[in-house]
Design an enzyme around this catalytic site. Structure first.
Site, PDB file in Angstrom:
ATOM      1  N   LYS A 111       0.818  -1.215   0.000  1.00 59.67           N
ATOM      2  CA  LYS A 111       0.000   0.000   0.000  1.00 59.67           C
ATOM      3  C   LYS A 111       0.848   1.260   0.000  1.00 59.67           C
ATOM      4  O   LYS A 111       0.480   2.256  -0.608  1.00 59.67           O
ATOM      5  CB  LYS A 111      -0.951   0.012   1.206  1.00 59.67           C
ATOM      6  CG  LYS A 111      -2.062  -1.002   1.018  1.00 59.67           C
ATOM      7  CD  LYS A 111      -3.234  -0.743   1.926  1.00 59.67           C
ATOM      8  CE  LYS A 111      -4.328  -1.745   1.613  1.00 59.67           C
ATOM      9  NZ  LYS A 111      -5.260  -1.947   2.695  1.00 59.67           N
ATOM     10  N   LYS A 192      -5.868 -10.487  -6.175  1.00 62.12           N
ATOM     11  CA  LYS A 192      -7.076 -10.786  -5.391  1.00 62.12           C
ATOM     12  C   LYS A 192      -8.174  -9.759  -5.678  1.00 62.12           C
ATOM     13  O   LYS A 192      -7.881  -8.596  -5.995  1.00 62.12           O
ATOM     14  CB  LYS A 192      -6.745 -10.875  -3.898  1.00 62.12           C
ATOM     15  CG  LYS A 192      -6.454  -9.568  -3.269  1.00 62.12           C
ATOM     16  CD  LYS A 192      -6.341  -9.659  -1.763  1.00 62.12           C
ATOM     17  CE  LYS A 192      -6.152  -8.222  -1.274  1.00 62.12           C
ATOM     18  NZ  LYS A 192      -5.829  -7.987   0.038  1.00 62.12           N
ATOM     19  N   LYS A 195     -11.474  -4.082  -2.847  1.00 61.12           N
ATOM     20  CA  LYS A 195     -12.448  -2.989  -2.770  1.00 61.12           C
ATOM     21  C   LYS A 195     -12.045  -1.786  -3.590  1.00 61.12           C
ATOM     22  O   LYS A 195     -12.846  -0.914  -3.821  1.00 61.12           O
ATOM     23  CB  LYS A 195     -12.573  -2.527  -1.320  1.00 61.12           C
ATOM     24  CG  LYS A 195     -13.356  -3.471  -0.464  1.00 61.12           C
ATOM     25  CD  LYS A 195     -13.441  -2.913   0.944  1.00 61.12           C
ATOM     26  CE  LYS A 195     -14.001  -3.916   1.890  1.00 61.12           C
ATOM     27  NZ  LYS A 195     -13.365  -3.887   3.193  1.00 61.12           N
TER      28      LYS A 195
HETATM   29  P1  TYM Z   1     -11.054  -6.054   4.873  1.00 61.10           P
HETATM   30  O1  TYM Z   1     -12.058  -5.003   5.204  1.00 61.10           O
HETATM   31  O2  TYM Z   1     -10.075  -5.751   3.773  1.00 61.10           O
HETATM   32  O3  TYM Z   1     -11.770  -7.422   4.475  1.00 61.10           O
HETATM   33  C1  TYM Z   1     -12.758  -8.031   5.304  1.00 61.10           C
HETATM   34  C2  TYM Z   1     -12.579  -9.541   5.234  1.00 61.10           C
HETATM   35  O4  TYM Z   1     -12.684 -10.006   3.883  1.00 61.10           O
HETATM   36  C3  TYM Z   1     -11.554 -10.819   3.561  1.00 61.10           C
HETATM   37  N1  TYM Z   1     -11.222 -10.648   2.131  1.00 61.10           N
HETATM   38  C4  TYM Z   1     -11.133 -11.642   1.244  1.00 61.10           C
HETATM   39  N2  TYM Z   1     -11.311 -12.975   1.366  1.00 61.10           N
HETATM   40  C5  TYM Z   1     -11.171 -13.727   0.249  1.00 61.10           C
HETATM   41  N3  TYM Z   1     -10.857 -13.225  -0.985  1.00 61.10           N
HETATM   42  C6  TYM Z   1     -10.670 -11.886  -1.152  1.00 61.10           C
HETATM   43  N4  TYM Z   1     -10.389 -11.396  -2.362  1.00 61.10           N
HETATM   44  C7  TYM Z   1     -10.806 -11.036  -0.008  1.00 61.10           C
HETATM   45  N5  TYM Z   1     -10.701  -9.701   0.177  1.00 61.10           N
HETATM   46  C8  TYM Z   1     -10.951  -9.476   1.500  1.00 61.10           C
HETATM   47  C9  TYM Z   1     -10.440 -10.309   4.446  1.00 61.10           C
HETATM   48  O5  TYM Z   1      -9.444 -11.285   4.629  1.00 61.10           O
HETATM   49  C10 TYM Z   1     -11.191  -9.987   5.734  1.00 61.10           C
HETATM   50  O6  TYM Z   1     -11.320 -11.142   6.522  1.00 61.10           O
HETATM   51  N6  TYM Z   1      -7.518  -5.640   8.417  1.00 61.10           N
HETATM   52  C11 TYM Z   1      -8.860  -6.149   8.131  1.00 61.10           C
HETATM   53  C12 TYM Z   1      -9.931  -5.588   9.047  1.00 61.10           C
HETATM   54  C13 TYM Z   1      -9.707  -5.775  10.508  1.00 61.10           C
HETATM   55  C14 TYM Z   1      -9.806  -6.997  11.226  1.00 61.10           C
HETATM   56  C15 TYM Z   1      -9.565  -6.671  12.585  1.00 61.10           C
HETATM   57  C16 TYM Z   1     -10.089  -8.309  10.845  1.00 61.10           C
HETATM   58  C17 TYM Z   1      -9.403  -4.800  11.403  1.00 61.10           C
HETATM   59  N7  TYM Z   1      -9.323  -5.330  12.650  1.00 61.10           N
HETATM   60  C18 TYM Z   1      -9.582  -7.639  13.560  1.00 61.10           C
HETATM   61  C19 TYM Z   1     -10.099  -9.284  11.849  1.00 61.10           C
HETATM   62  C20 TYM Z   1      -9.853  -8.949  13.188  1.00 61.10           C
HETATM   63  C21 TYM Z   1      -9.240  -5.761   6.715  1.00 61.10           C
HETATM   64  O7  TYM Z   1      -8.736  -4.814   6.180  1.00 61.10           O
HETATM   65  O8  TYM Z   1     -10.273  -6.495   6.196  1.00 61.10           O
END
Ligand code: TYM
Length: 327
Positions: A111, A192, A195
């Site tokens: 990033k 992947k 968003k």
């Molecule tokens: P975020 O908001 O990017 O994504 C939310 C969840 O979706 C999963 N994900 C995917 N799984 C499969 N294929 C994909 N292409 C894909 N894109 C996203 C992510 O793995 C995630 O589980 N850092 C985290 C948010 C967070 C968090 C936490 C998660 C903040 N604090 C504490 C767990 C526990 C994030 O940016 O997720």
């Protein structure tokens, strides 16, 4: 009872990768564990946001989570910034993690290379994430594969804190699904699904119109040859379709591959499975959109419930690390 915690950022639109890699397991887990799910708006601030859009998006993501089937009677759904303990605990985490550990995070490297403005928060992001998880005495964190490294650093922080200051935190484990943990972009199946707006044709949104979903799958990039087989290295496009079809229908990609001799039917069946999976979600989403007060009420009581636990764990961490309690 096992405690589960997970989070999602209110940036961009919720997509099929989020659903198949994480959110659908949140729905399953709520019935067998004490589950806490969080819209992590503080994490969204690591990149510049439009204030009005962030507020709207935060509520919208909560609405999507209710629409996919989270039941506020059995799980706790809340917004991260409503429980101020997250920000305070993050400081204790920042002082427990090392600069070198943060520098090795691949998400930060990716990033920071692609952005003009790199905030300090983007660098310390994993410390806030560790705070989220450790505040709830979490045993298990259901996430997609891209969060693996963040979970490892969270475990390291918890163990270091416990060994320096005495038993304070539960050391959590990542729960990464076997199918759907890494849903790829339909146009660039080696990246992947994400968003960001870079590849609208390659991303399927949870709220997307069925006709548009059908078109995107029809135009999905496949590989040379005609054989339908799960082989992510040599056949990334077809393998992604099989992973999606499998995750959407509760099968492994190998099982999903059975009976296909051509790409065409695989594409249309995958589109249909996704449309069917999303149909009830979209209906509930529409109903909730007509009554925004309902989602707000869920978030209010969720924050109250979350805060009770967060406050007591934070108090323990403050005490153990040596902060004087307020006289
Ligand atoms: P975020 O908001 O990017 O994504 C939310 C969840 O979706 C999963 N994900 C995917 N799984 C499969 N294929 C994909 N292409 C894909 N894109 C996203 C992510 O793995 C995630 O589980 N850092 C985290 C948010 C967070 C968090 C936490 C998660 C903040 N604090 C504490 C767990 C526990 C994030 O940016 O997720």
């Amino acid at each position: 009872m096992t405690r589960v915690f997970s989070g999602i950022k209110p940036t961009g639109e919720v997509h099929l990768g989020n659903l198949l890699g994480a959110l659908q397991y949140w729905v399953e887990d709520q019935h067998r564990a004490d589950s806490f799910y969080c819209v992590v708006d503080l994490h969204a601030l690591t990149t510049p946001q439009n204030p009005e859009e962030l507020r709207a998006k935060t509520l919208d993501v909560a609405r999507i989570l209710l629409a996919i089937g989270l039941d506020p009677e059995v799980c706790t759904l809340f917004v991260q910034s409503h429980v101020h303990e997250h920000a305070e605990m993050a400081w204790l985490m920042e002082c427990t993690v090392s600069y070198g550990e943060l520098r090795r995070m691949t998400q930060f490297k990716d990033k920071s290379e692609s952005s003009e403005f790199v905030s300090g928060g983007l660098f310390t992001y994993p410390a806030l994430m560790a705070a989220d998880i450790l505040l709830y005495e979490t045993d298990r964190v259901p996430v997609g594969d891209d969060q693996r490294q963040h979970l490892e650093i969270t475990r390291d922080i918890a163990m270091r804190f416990n060994s320096r200051y005495g038993d304070t935190f539960v050391v959590p484990a990542a729960a990464i699904p076997r199918t759907g943990a890494r849903v790829m972009d339909l146009q660039q199946p080696t990246d992947k699904m994400s968003k960001s707006d870079d590849s609208p044709q390659g991303t399927v949104l949870v709220t997307e119109d069925p006709r548009s979903i059908e078109k995107k799958f029809k135009r999905a990039v496949t590989d040379s040859g005609t054989e339908v087989r799960y082989d992510p290295e040599n056949k990334p496009g077809v393998s992604n379709l099989l992973a999606i079809l499998g995750a959407a229908t509760g099968r492994t990609p190998e099982e999903a591959a059975k009976g296909y001799g051509q790409y065409g039917p695989l594409k249309s069946d995958t589109a249909e499975a996704v449309i069917e999976l999303l149909r009830p979600v979209q209906e509930r989403y529409q109903m909730l959109a007509d009554d925004p007060g309902q989602t707000a009420a869920v978030l209010r009581s969720g924050a109250d419930k979350a805060q009770q636990i967060a406050a007591s764990v934070l108090a323990r961490a403050r005490r153990n690390i040596g902060l004087l309690s307020r006289p």
